[in-house]
Design a protein around this motif. Structure first.
Motif, PDB file in Angstrom:
ATOM      1  N   LEU A 191       0.797  -1.217   0.000  1.00  7.50           N
ATOM      2  CA  LEU A 191       0.000   0.000   0.000  1.00  7.50           C
ATOM      3  C   LEU A 191       0.835   1.274   0.000  1.00  7.50           C
ATOM      4  O   LEU A 191       0.287   2.380  -0.055  1.00  7.50           O
ATOM      5  N   SER A 192       2.173   1.100   0.106  1.00  4.31           N
ATOM      6  CA  SER A 192       3.085   2.258   0.180  1.00  4.31           C
ATOM      7  C   SER A 192       2.695   3.182   1.332  1.00  4.31           C
ATOM      8  O   SER A 192       2.547   4.404   1.171  1.00  4.31           O
ATOM      9  N   VAL A 193       2.497   2.590   2.504  1.00  3.93           N
ATOM     10  CA  VAL A 193       2.176   3.358   3.709  1.00  3.93           C
ATOM     11  C   VAL A 193       3.214   3.026   4.773  1.00  3.93           C
ATOM     12  O   VAL A 193       3.966   2.056   4.657  1.00  3.93           O
ATOM     13  N   ASP A 194       3.270   3.855   5.829  1.00  3.04           N
ATOM     14  CA  ASP A 194       4.243   3.584   6.883  1.00  3.04           C
ATOM     15  C   ASP A 194       3.755   2.442   7.778  1.00  3.04           C
ATOM     16  O   ASP A 194       2.594   2.019   7.713  1.00  3.04           O
ATOM     17  N   ALA A 195       4.645   1.947   8.613  1.00  4.84           N
ATOM     18  CA  ALA A 195       4.353   0.772   9.434  1.00  4.84           C
ATOM     19  C   ALA A 195       3.205   1.022  10.403  1.00  4.84           C
ATOM     20  O   ALA A 195       2.392   0.121  10.661  1.00  4.84           O
ATOM     21  N   GLN A 196       3.101   2.235  10.940  1.00  5.02           N
ATOM     22  CA  GLN A 196       2.047   2.535  11.902  1.00  5.02           C
ATOM     23  C   GLN A 196       0.668   2.459  11.263  1.00  5.02           C
ATOM     24  O   GLN A 196      -0.275   1.909  11.837  1.00  5.02           O
ATOM     25  N   GLU A 197       0.544   2.997  10.045  1.00  9.61           N
ATOM     26  CA  GLU A 197      -0.733   2.937   9.348  1.00  9.61           C
ATOM     27  C   GLU A 197      -1.088   1.496   8.980  1.00  9.61           C
ATOM     28  O   GLU A 197      -2.247   1.078   9.091  1.00  9.61           O
ATOM     29  N   ALA A 198      -0.075   0.734   8.566  1.00  3.17           N
ATOM     30  CA  ALA A 198      -0.313  -0.676   8.230  1.00  3.17           C
ATOM     31  C   ALA A 198      -0.754  -1.458   9.462  1.00  3.17           C
ATOM     32  O   ALA A 198      -1.668  -2.298   9.393  1.00  3.17           O
ATOM     33  N   LEU A 199      -0.136  -1.178  10.612  1.00  3.37           N
ATOM     34  CA  LEU A 199      -0.486  -1.875  11.849  1.00  3.37           C
ATOM     35  C   LEU A 199      -1.913  -1.553  12.270  1.00  3.37           C
ATOM     36  O   LEU A 199      -2.672  -2.449  12.664  1.00  3.37           O
ATOM     37  N   GLN A 200      -2.294  -0.286  12.176  1.00  2.00           N
ATOM     38  CA  GLN A 200      -3.663   0.104  12.538  1.00  2.00           C
ATOM     39  C   GLN A 200      -4.678  -0.585  11.636  1.00  2.00           C
ATOM     40  O   GLN A 200      -5.721  -1.067  12.086  1.00  2.00           O
ATOM     41  N   LEU A 201      -4.359  -0.672  10.359  1.00  2.00           N
ATOM     42  CA  LEU A 201      -5.249  -1.335   9.411  1.00  2.00           C
ATOM     43  C   LEU A 201      -5.361  -2.824   9.730  1.00  2.00           C
ATOM     44  O   LEU A 201      -6.455  -3.398   9.713  1.00  2.00           O
TER      45      LEU A 201
END
Length: 339
Positions: A191-201
């Motif tokens: 998704l080309s997002v940072d780790a924090q955003e991926a973790l929340q998702l």
């Protein structure tokens, strides 16, 4: 059955969290110990269908390499273009409907024909728990007498819903979700997002990476935000349960109940651990802590049980009145913090 329902090109991939399962199947095939039926079991959204397709591609390849299909033989070319005549996909004819006995009878005919390209004939059946009793019983004969060089790959998201006699005739391949570290890294890259955003998702989708990918691409964030805001408005008595039920009547009910179930699980975590450090829905932290403080265990567990029962009913293809079901659940939700 239309020809397009039988012959598919493959979009196979071995996800990093399935390497052990992949190596096991390759070893069985290379040692000529591959069973006639595999049952891939695990939660939705982790890539079991892709794993099944990769297995089919490897087994049908005429010149398989150590850990992958060659990609160049006639079989590989067919699999990745127009579709392979010796590969059969069996799914419900309509979304949410059962797999019927007539579909299984057509499958039986396919299994006993001669392979058009030589080698294996392979069936991928998904989801196995959607077979009705008649269909499952019809499949038993094929499982008992599958014929030479045949492989049935059954995929299930709910192992307990598969007929025991079917389960016992398959070799299980348990498919576990990836670790948080692996899932975050993979989803961040996709998704080309940072780790924090991926973790929340991932927290929202209970750790299922492919569900997270779909969640983001299909724009479910907005629906979830609206639904959680509506739940908060109910608790604050700004909206009634009937009003909110009407607002979300056209939404995917199982999706909504899944989010509600996740919220209740977080409240339980707060109650049992006396801490909010392990909750998944961090964006609703204040509301969750308020419920834990002002409600009772009896109310919370009673509502959690109700949501679980209704979700199972939906997944078993029951067809309830959506308005009334959602109203009933939201009325109980509104009562969580009231005497």
């Amino acid at each position: 059955m239309e020809i397009g329902d039988r012959y598919h090109s493959l979009d196979a991939a071995i996800y990093p969290w399935f390497e052990d399962q992949w190596h096991r199947v390759v070893r069985l095939h290379n040692d000529k110990h591959l069973p006639h039926a595999l049952l891939l079991s695990g939660m939705p959204g982790i890539g079991k269908a892709r794993l099944a397709e990769a297995i089919a591609g490897y087994v049908m390849c005429h010149r398989p390499q150590s850990l992958k299909a060659c990609g160049q033989c006639r079989s590989c070319i067919l699999l990745n273009s127009s579709g392979h005549p010796d590969l059969y996909f069996l799914r419900p004819e309509e979304t949410g409907k059962p797999i019927k006995v007539d579909q299984v009878r057509q499958l039986t005919e396919f299994m006993h024909n001669t392979a058009q390209q030589g080698g294996y004939r392979i069936v991928v059946l998904e989801p196995a728990e959607f077979m009705n009793i008649s269909a499952a019983n019809a499949l038993l004969k094929t499982l008992e007498e599958p014929g030479r060089d045949t492989l049935l790959i059954l995929i299930t998201h709910q192992l307990g819903q598969v007929l025991p006699t079917v389960r016992s005739r398959c070799q299980r391949l348990d498919c576990h979700p990836p670790s948080e570290t692996v899932a975050v890294e993979w989803l961040s890259q996709q998704l080309s997002v940072d780790a924090q955003e991926a973790l929340q998702l991932l927290n929202v989708v209970h750790g299922a990476p492919l569900t997270g990918l779909s969640f983001k691409k299909q724009g479910h964030q907005a629906l979830r935000a609206d639904f959680l805001t509506a739940l908060r408005d109910i608790l604050r008595q700004r909206k009634t349960p009937v009003e909110v039920a009407g607002e979300f009547l056209k939404a995917d009910l199982d999706l909504l109940l899944g989010w509600l179930q996740g919220l209740l699980a977080d409240v339980v975590r707060i109650l049992l651990l006396d801490s909010d450090e392990l909750i998944r829905n961090m964006d609703m932290q204040k509301m969750l802590k308020g419920i834990a403080k002002n409600s009772t265990k009896v109310k919370i567990f009673t509502l959690a049980d109700l949501v679980q029962v209704e979700r199972l009913g939906l997944q078993r293809r029951q067809n309830p009145n959506k308005q009334l079901l959602l109203e009933r659940i939201l009325i109980d939700w509104s009562a969580l913090v009231r005497s």
